[in-house]
Design a protein around this motif. Structure first.
Motif, PDB file in Angstrom:
ATOM      1  N   LEU A 296     -46.867   3.209 -18.659  1.00 32.93           N
ATOM      2  CA  LEU A 296     -46.664   3.205 -17.350  1.00 32.93           C
ATOM      3  C   LEU A 296     -47.416   4.396 -16.888  1.00 32.93           C
ATOM      4  O   LEU A 296     -47.847   5.253 -17.386  1.00 32.93           O
ATOM      5  N   THR A 300     -45.632   5.448 -11.457  1.00 29.66           N
ATOM      6  CA  THR A 300     -44.722   4.543 -11.581  1.00 29.66           C
ATOM      7  C   THR A 300     -43.321   5.134 -11.019  1.00 29.66           C
ATOM      8  O   THR A 300     -42.796   6.034 -11.226  1.00 29.66           O
ATOM      9  N   GLU A 304     -39.606   0.376 -10.254  1.00 27.78           N
ATOM     10  CA  GLU A 304     -40.713  -0.133 -11.327  1.00 27.78           C
ATOM     11  C   GLU A 304     -40.727  -0.197 -12.748  1.00 27.78           C
ATOM     12  O   GLU A 304     -40.654  -1.104 -13.340  1.00 27.78           O
TER      13      GLU A 304
END
Length: 601
Positions: A296, A300, A304
């Motif tokens: 990620l 992020t 999410e």
């Protein structure tokens, strides 16, 4: 060029050139034996040129260096070929004649005169072409290998064999060995020198032996100068040997090996090959346990990240990256627990998940090896056990590893390494022990397999702690080593407080007695004064009951193995272990299967 009988000429002055030496035919040949290592029989001789005695050009290195300077290298090599044949044939010595020639000189000789005429000249001298082996020197100067291979075909058709000289001296090529397919490869003397005491050279020799078996080549070990190295090279499966211990170069071929070498071959002992002082190196790296998982962005949000974890139940942890470089690690369980707390989603849902991530995760390069990983297991920061860790390649994210896989893999590698070398004493482990027993069985000689074990060691370990227990095990190892002959007796450490000694020494029983007496005396230094006064300690037995135990001592079970008595190493090991059990049950210092013997007080 024809092979004619030598003419007698006066010896030139010291300052004469190589051209003068050739013109006066002042060169002579010495012959050094090449020996079959299985039984010490002569296999052949190598022809070695000598210049006039007590002159600067007496020895080959100076002679060939001067010839190169004067542009006479090819002429000198061709002369050596003639002189070797002329000098060898009157001796009527059996076996092969090894003659040194560079590839360039060989091609020159074949170009200057037809092969058929040269073969006919050899036969007039009573020398069969099959009795000759050409040693190819100057490997780095083989410019046209296909042409050399073609030129050798008719030579080989007449029975002449080819040897590759000084393989491994930094100039020779494995490709040359593979493509040329020589009948013999002579291994440079560097690898044979002190091989009996250098584990790395043993491994190199074993690797070369496997290559030779694959390519159908007979190996010759050069530079054998000690009895130990002769035995080691022989037991590594190398068929032929050459060196001062077997025979020095001399004007006439030797009728047999030197007396000192003959004693080695008649003795029948096998070599005790050295093993690495520490556990064998492992090719394991952390890349092997890396999970190639998605990552990620550092930006992020918590919302999410939550959707990412719910979409993939297999995600243990996820790395947070900034321009492909890891800056944080988000553990699934910790994140989901925090996300489920009241009002977390409302307060932090849209904020970057780096806020509660581990921003100092364990980051390992994919090439990280077993020693560094072992250090990780013993480090103070143990968060990787739950969070996992990040694996990188050149600083960029590669994948994720779990603490469970790391602990399991390091443990497995260490256990496997311990089978080769015990990590506490660095003595050979189970695999080398079995290999040495197999070699003893194959040799057809008798030997004695002894199994040593410490009495009352567990109570000592429980009472004083494993640190002192480890020192006692090291003491046992040192005592065995000090009382055995390292050249003839193999010492292995099975594990824990169990040791195996494979004796070829005839005085093995005396050595066992001395080992027991010395250990039993030295181990007393590890007890406190109270224990020494009582001759023992109080400790729990295996049922958890507190009772008195005598001081730790050593017991040895001995098994005399006759030729043909056993066929497999594990049979010998099992029988020796049974002898050890009998020694412990009866409380004897040394128990010999079939007889009981007690060492003196």
């Amino acid at each position: 060029m024809s092979l004619q009988a030598p003419k007698v000429h006066s010896t030139p002055d010291v300052g004469d050139s190589v051209a003068s030496l050739l013109a006066h035919r002042s060169l002579r040949m010495h012959f050094q034996p090449i020996v079959r290592l299985s039984d010490g029989a002569l296999f052949g001789h190598e022809a070695l040129v000598r210049g006039p005695e007590n002159t600067p050009l007496q020895w080959p290195d100076a002679l060939f260096a001067q010839a190169y300077t004067q542009g006479l290298s090819l002429q000198l090599e061709e002369a050596c070929l003639r002189i070797a044949v002329r000098s060898w044939t009157p001796t009527q010595s059996p076996g092969k004649l090894f003659i040194n020639l560079s590839a360039e000189a060989l091609m020159h000789v074949l170009r200057c005169e037809s092969l058929q005429r040269r073969i006919a000249a050899l036969r007039r001298f009573g020398l069969s072409p099959a009795a000759i082996a050409i040693e190819l020197t100057e490997h780095e100067r083989v410019g046209d290998l296909p042409a050399l291979i073609e030129a050798l075909k008719p030579l080989r058709a007449h029975g002449v064999q080819i040897a590759l000289d000084d393989f491994g001296d930094g100039r020779s090529s494995l490709r040359l060995w593979s493509e040329l397919q020589p009948d013999y490869v002579k291994i440079d003397k560097y690898f044979a020198r002190d091989v009996a005491h250098q584990a790395d050279k043993v491994q190199t020799m074993r690797a070369l032996t496997r290559i030779a078996e694959t390519l159908g080549t007979t190996m010759v070990a050069e530079g054998l100068e000690t009895a130990d190295d002769v035995k080691a090279v022989r037991d590594l499966g190398i068929q032929l040997g050459q060196g001062y211990f077997l025979g020095r170069p001399q004007a006439l071929p030797a009728p047999q090996v030197l007396e000192q070498a003959g004693a080695v071959f008649s003795q029948g002992d096998i070599a005790v090959l050295p093993h690495p002082a520490r556990s064998t190196r492992s090719a394991f790296t952390v890349e092997r346990i890396t999970l190639l998982q998605a990552s990620l962005s550092v930006h992020t949000t918590h919302d999410e990240a939550e959707r990412c974890f719910r979409a993939d139940e297999s995600l243990h942890s996820v790395a947070l990256l900034q321009e492909q470089r890891p800056v944080g690690l988000l553990n699934r369980d910790k994140f989901m627990d925090r996300y489920a707390k009241p009002f977390f989603k409302e307060v932090y849902g849209r904020q970057p998940c780096l806020l509660f991530a581990n921003t100092t995760p364990l980051v390992l390069d994919k090439h990280t090896g077993i020693d560094e990983l072992t250090g990780v297991l013993t480090s103070e920061d143990q968060r990787y056990l739950t969070d996992g860790f990040i694996v990188t390649e050149a600083g960029h994210y590669l994948g994720i590893g779990t603490g469970e896989s790391l602990v399991r893999s390091v443990t497995e590698v260490r256990i496997e390494a311990a089978r080769h070398a015990n990590p506490l004493t660095f003595l050979p482990g189970n695999i080398p022990i079995s290999e040495h027993i197999a070699r003893l069985l194959a040799s057809g000689r008798d030997f004695v397999a002894c199994y040593g074990d410490l009495n009352h060691f567990k109570p000592f370990n429980d009472h004083y702690g494993y640190w002192r227990g480890d020192e006692v095990i090291r003491l046992a190892a040192r005592t065995f080593i000090g009382c055995c002959d390292a050249r003839r007796d193999f010492i292995g450490h099975v594990g824990g407080d169990d040791f195996v000694v494979l004796f070829q020494s005839e005085d093995w029983f005396t050595r066992c007695e001395r080992t027991v007496c010395e250990f039993n005396e030295r181990v007393r230094a590890f007890y406190d004064q109270v224990a020494l006064a009582r001759e023992g300690i109080d400790s729990e037995d295996r049922e958890g009951v507190q009772r008195f135990f005598p001081l730790t001592t050593l017991s040895i079970g001995a098994l005399c193995v006759a030729p043909g008595q056993f066929s497999e190493p594990d049979q010998v090991a099992s029988a020796a272990a049974q002898a050890k059990l009998r020694a412990k049950q009866k409380g004897w210092d040394v128990y010999v299967q079939g007889a009981a013997l007690v060492a003196p007080d």
